[in-house]
Design a protein around this motif. Structure first.
Motif, PDB file in Angstrom:
ATOM      1  N   ARG A  41      47.084  21.138   5.367  1.00 14.06           N
ATOM      2  CA  ARG A  41      47.030  21.961   4.166  1.00 14.06           C
ATOM      3  C   ARG A  41      45.840  21.554   3.289  1.00 14.06           C
ATOM      4  O   ARG A  41      45.092  22.416   2.805  1.00 14.06           O
ATOM      5  CB  ARG A  41      48.339  21.802   3.386  1.00 14.06           C
ATOM      6  N   SER A  42      45.643  20.260   3.085  1.00 16.27           N
ATOM      7  CA  SER A  42      44.549  19.798   2.220  1.00 16.27           C
ATOM      8  C   SER A  42      43.187  20.121   2.819  1.00 16.27           C
ATOM      9  O   SER A  42      42.216  20.354   2.094  1.00 16.27           O
ATOM     10  CB  SER A  42      44.668  18.295   1.964  1.00 16.27           C
ATOM     11  N   SER A  43      43.090  20.148   4.161  1.00 11.53           N
ATOM     12  CA  SER A  43      41.830  20.499   4.817  1.00 11.53           C
ATOM     13  C   SER A  43      41.448  21.944   4.504  1.00 11.53           C
ATOM     14  O   SER A  43      40.284  22.236   4.181  1.00 11.53           O
ATOM     15  CB  SER A  43      41.948  20.311   6.331  1.00 11.53           C
ATOM     16  N   VAL A  44      42.431  22.836   4.600  1.00 10.18           N
ATOM     17  CA  VAL A  44      42.183  24.247   4.279  1.00 10.18           C
ATOM     18  C   VAL A  44      41.864  24.394   2.794  1.00 10.18           C
ATOM     19  O   VAL A  44      40.942  25.129   2.409  1.00 10.18           O
ATOM     20  CB  VAL A  44      43.405  25.113   4.655  1.00 10.18           C
ATOM     21  N   SER A  45      42.599  23.682   1.965  1.00 11.04           N
ATOM     22  CA  SER A  45      42.370  23.740   0.523  1.00 11.04           C
ATOM     23  C   SER A  45      40.969  23.252   0.160  1.00 11.04           C
ATOM     24  O   SER A  45      40.298  23.821  -0.708  1.00 11.04           O
ATOM     25  CB  SER A  45      43.429  22.899  -0.200  1.00 11.04           C
ATOM     26  N   SER A  46      40.518  22.197   0.835  1.00  7.97           N
ATOM     27  CA  SER A  46      39.167  21.671   0.586  1.00  7.97           C
ATOM     28  C   SER A  46      38.098  22.690   0.970  1.00  7.97           C
ATOM     29  O   SER A  46      37.091  22.852   0.272  1.00  7.97           O
ATOM     30  CB  SER A  46      38.947  20.377   1.367  1.00  7.97           C
ATOM     31  N   LEU A  47      38.317  23.377   2.085  1.00  6.33           N
ATOM     32  CA  LEU A  47      37.374  24.414   2.501  1.00  6.33           C
ATOM     33  C   LEU A  47      37.352  25.544   1.475  1.00  6.33           C
ATOM     34  O   LEU A  47      36.271  26.057   1.120  1.00  6.33           O
ATOM     35  CB  LEU A  47      37.755  24.952   3.878  1.00  6.33           C
ATOM     36  N   CYS A  48      38.535  25.921   0.982  1.00  6.99           N
ATOM     37  CA  CYS A  48      38.601  26.963  -0.047  1.00  6.99           C
ATOM     38  C   CYS A  48      37.862  26.524  -1.310  1.00  6.99           C
ATOM     39  O   CYS A  48      37.141  27.315  -1.932  1.00  6.99           O
ATOM     40  CB  CYS A  48      40.059  27.279  -0.382  1.00  6.99           C
ATOM     41  N   GLY A  49      38.045  25.266  -1.689  1.00  5.92           N
ATOM     42  CA  GLY A  49      37.343  24.744  -2.860  1.00  5.92           C
ATOM     43  C   GLY A  49      35.836  24.768  -2.685  1.00  5.92           C
ATOM     44  O   GLY A  49      35.087  25.030  -3.633  1.00  5.92           O
ATOM     45  N   TYR A  50      35.386  24.514  -1.461  1.00 12.38           N
ATOM     46  CA  TYR A  50      33.957  24.564  -1.146  1.00 12.38           C
ATOM     47  C   TYR A  50      33.423  25.981  -1.344  1.00 12.38           C
ATOM     48  O   TYR A  50      32.338  26.184  -1.916  1.00 12.38           O
ATOM     49  CB  TYR A  50      33.754  24.105   0.291  1.00 12.38           C
ATOM     50  N   ILE A  51      34.186  26.965  -0.887  1.00  9.34           N
ATOM     51  CA  ILE A  51      33.773  28.365  -1.044  1.00  9.34           C
ATOM     52  C   ILE A  51      33.752  28.756  -2.519  1.00  9.34           C
ATOM     53  O   ILE A  51      32.814  29.414  -2.990  1.00  9.34           O
ATOM     54  CB  ILE A  51      34.708  29.296  -0.249  1.00  9.34           C
ATOM     55  N   GLU A  52      34.769  28.352  -3.246  1.00  4.64           N
ATOM     56  CA  GLU A  52      34.832  28.654  -4.679  1.00  4.64           C
ATOM     57  C   GLU A  52      33.621  28.089  -5.420  1.00  4.64           C
ATOM     58  O   GLU A  52      33.064  28.727  -6.313  1.00  4.64           O
ATOM     59  CB  GLU A  52      36.108  28.072  -5.289  1.00  4.64           C
ATOM     60  N   LEU A  53      33.225  26.882  -5.026  1.00  2.46           N
ATOM     61  CA  LEU A  53      32.138  26.200  -5.737  1.00  2.46           C
ATOM     62  C   LEU A  53      30.764  26.748  -5.364  1.00  2.46           C
ATOM     63  O   LEU A  53      29.920  26.978  -6.233  1.00  2.46           O
ATOM     64  CB  LEU A  53      32.198  24.698  -5.435  1.00  2.46           C
ATOM     65  N   TYR A  54      30.527  26.966  -4.081  1.00  2.00           N
ATOM     66  CA  TYR A  54      29.179  27.295  -3.621  1.00  2.00           C
ATOM     67  C   TYR A  54      28.948  28.765  -3.280  1.00  2.00           C
ATOM     68  O   TYR A  54      27.799  29.176  -3.065  1.00  2.00           O
ATOM     69  CB  TYR A  54      28.820  26.432  -2.406  1.00  2.00           C
ATOM     70  N   TYR A  55      30.018  29.558  -3.227  1.00  2.00           N
ATOM     71  CA  TYR A  55      29.864  30.980  -2.888  1.00  2.00           C
ATOM     72  C   TYR A  55      30.475  31.894  -3.938  1.00  2.00           C
ATOM     73  O   TYR A  55      30.856  33.023  -3.634  1.00  2.00           O
ATOM     74  CB  TYR A  55      30.495  31.253  -1.509  1.00  2.00           C
ATOM     75  N   SER A  56      30.547  31.400  -5.163  1.00  2.00           N
ATOM     76  CA  SER A  56      31.135  32.218  -6.233  1.00  2.00           C
ATOM     77  C   SER A  56      30.318  33.472  -6.520  1.00  2.00           C
ATOM     78  O   SER A  56      30.863  34.478  -6.984  1.00  2.00           O
ATOM     79  CB  SER A  56      31.258  31.383  -7.516  1.00  2.00           C
ATOM     80  N   ASP A  57      29.006  33.432  -6.214  1.00  2.00           N
ATOM     81  CA  ASP A  57      28.183  34.619  -6.435  1.00  2.00           C
ATOM     82  C   ASP A  57      28.508  35.728  -5.429  1.00  2.00           C
ATOM     83  O   ASP A  57      28.455  36.918  -5.759  1.00  2.00           O
ATOM     84  CB  ASP A  57      26.687  34.253  -6.355  1.00  2.00           C
ATOM     85  N   GLU A  58      28.859  35.330  -4.204  1.00  2.00           N
ATOM     86  CA  GLU A  58      29.195  36.317  -3.173  1.00  2.00           C
ATOM     87  C   GLU A  58      30.657  36.739  -3.212  1.00  2.00           C
ATOM     88  O   GLU A  58      30.995  37.870  -2.897  1.00  2.00           O
ATOM     89  CB  GLU A  58      28.868  35.743  -1.787  1.00  2.00           C
TER      90      GLU A  58
ATOM     91  N   PRO B  90      33.163  36.375  -6.038  1.00  2.00           N
ATOM     92  CA  PRO B  90      33.593  35.975  -7.389  1.00  2.00           C
ATOM     93  C   PRO B  90      35.108  36.040  -7.604  1.00  2.00           C
ATOM     94  O   PRO B  90      35.620  35.360  -8.489  1.00  2.00           O
ATOM     95  CB  PRO B  90      32.863  36.965  -8.293  1.00  2.00           C
ATOM     96  N   LEU B  91      35.801  36.820  -6.817  1.00  2.00           N
ATOM     97  CA  LEU B  91      37.247  36.971  -6.999  1.00  2.00           C
ATOM     98  C   LEU B  91      38.059  36.053  -6.080  1.00  2.00           C
ATOM     99  O   LEU B  91      39.289  36.013  -6.184  1.00  2.00           O
ATOM    100  CB  LEU B  91      37.661  38.429  -6.748  1.00  2.00           C
ATOM    101  N   PHE B  92      37.376  35.323  -5.204  1.00  2.00           N
ATOM    102  CA  PHE B  92      38.098  34.464  -4.265  1.00  2.00           C
ATOM    103  C   PHE B  92      38.701  33.266  -4.979  1.00  2.00           C
ATOM    104  O   PHE B  92      38.062  32.622  -5.806  1.00  2.00           O
ATOM    105  CB  PHE B  92      37.179  33.973  -3.151  1.00  2.00           C
ATOM    106  N   ARG B  93      39.960  32.952  -4.644  1.00  2.00           N
ATOM    107  CA  ARG B  93      40.644  31.787  -5.190  1.00  2.00           C
ATOM    108  C   ARG B  93      41.296  31.022  -4.044  1.00  2.00           C
ATOM    109  O   ARG B  93      41.669  31.588  -3.018  1.00  2.00           O
ATOM    110  CB  ARG B  93      41.721  32.195  -6.208  1.00  2.00           C
ATOM    111  N   ASN B  94      41.426  29.730  -4.237  1.00  2.00           N
ATOM    112  CA  ASN B  94      42.050  28.859  -3.241  1.00  2.00           C
ATOM    113  C   ASN B  94      43.404  29.427  -2.829  1.00  2.00           C
ATOM    114  O   ASN B  94      44.261  29.681  -3.671  1.00  2.00           O
ATOM    115  CB  ASN B  94      42.226  27.454  -3.824  1.00  2.00           C
TER     116      ASN B  94
END
Length: 328
Positions: free
Chosen positions: A92-109, A111-115
């Protein structure tokens, strides 16, 4: 309770079947320089399993199109296969970490994505598959005696080194053979010899590729066992202390899984209760604290913990001593 082991998801399957963005973002996430090789391997396995589930049961959607309900379905999928709570939490934490990475570095692409693992999805309840029962000093040295009688000198060396230093299995396997030529540690104030030796730097659990580098103190009794194994082993080109000879006669560094095998298939039978590599670490901490009277600070220094609270987890008490105090 039967654990339904998850089938291995190979890189070949991942590359040929997983949705393109999921492939790209996973590979990018795994290329982060601050992740240690061990962490990378664990994350890779966990994310491959997650995207196999997404492929099979979520229409192979992009992770950016998944919802918290999909995260909950995956968690229940793991729980229903009787994986331990710690295994489920890591995946679960591995998937959550990947989601956090997307939130941080791909917020421009996106913007509505959340963990997808939000706070409303509860962590699985803690479960213990086996009761942790440390080895007593008597049990440990009886094990040493039996293995010595069998002339299993490498096993004896591994046990004494690992128990005395509190090393994890991945740390023990890094010990170099030429350590047997080390001189005793010197007291910087008096210039006198100390009753132990220091290893060369060993990479321990910690952030980054280098992790935490530590030198471990090794007692005289452990050093004697290492020297005995060194002598019995004879000459070869492998620089590591703990090794295995192949059918072709080549000598290679032992894998961490070999230590698991020794513990579960050999040491457990001799002792008469479950033994595993990490139990040696807990046994040393428990025996030092409860029977050796050593301080938490001293045990913390041996185990290399950043916090004494972590060290306390390794010390196993049955609770009766505290209850007895109430009636004294």
């Amino acid at each position: 309770m039967v654990v339904e082991k998850l089938a291995e998801v190979t890189k070949k399957w991942f590359d040929e079947n997983v949705e393109q963005f999921n492939q790209e973002i996973t590979n990018e996430f795994l290329n982060q320089a601050h992740l240690s090789p061990q962490t990378l391997s664990q994350y890779r396995s966990a994310l491959y399993h997650f995207f196999k589930f997404v492929h099979d049961q979520c229409g192979n959607k992009s992770i950016t199109d998944l919802k918290p309900r999909d995260a909950l379905r995956y968690q229940n999928f793991l729980i229903n296969r009787n994986l331990s709570s710690s295994a489920v939490k890591f995946k679960r934490s591995s998937v959550s970490s990947l989601c956090g990475y997307i939130e941080l570095y791909y917020s421009d692409e996106f913007p509505l994505f959340r963990n997808i693992y939000n706070k409303k999805i509860p962590n699985p309840a803690a479960s213990k598959r086996h009761e942790k029962v440390p080895l007593t000093e008597e049990e440990f040295f009886n094990l040493i005696e039996v293995l010595t009688e069998r002339k299993e000198y490498q096993m004896v060396a591994y046990l004494l080194f690992t128990y005395e230093t509190g090393c994890r299995r991945g740390e023990s396997r890094q010990l170099l053979r030429d350590f047997v030529n080390a001189e005793k540690a010197i007291d910087k104030k008096t210039g006198e010899e100390k009753p132990y030796y220091f290893t060369s730097e060993i990479r321990c659990k910690g952030r980054g590729k280098e992790g935490k580098l530590r030198k471990f103190p090794v007692s005289e009794i452990a050093m004697e066992a290492l020297k005995k194994w060194h002598e019995e082993r004879g000459e070869d080109d492998c620089p590591y202390m703990f090794v295995k000879k192949t059918k072709e006669g080549k000598v290679n560094q032992l894998s961490a899984s070999t230590f698991n095998y020794w513990c579960t298939e050999i040491f457990t039978e001799i002792v008469g209760k479950r033994v595993h590599p990490h139990l040696l670490r807990s046994s040393k901490a428990t025996n030092l604290s409860l029977y050796g009277g050593k301080s938490i600070d001293a045990i913390q220094a041996l185990l290399g913990h950043n916090s004494p609270d972590t060290t306390k987890i390794y010390i196993v008490k049955d609770g009766e001593d505290e209850l007895d105090e109430l009636y004294e």
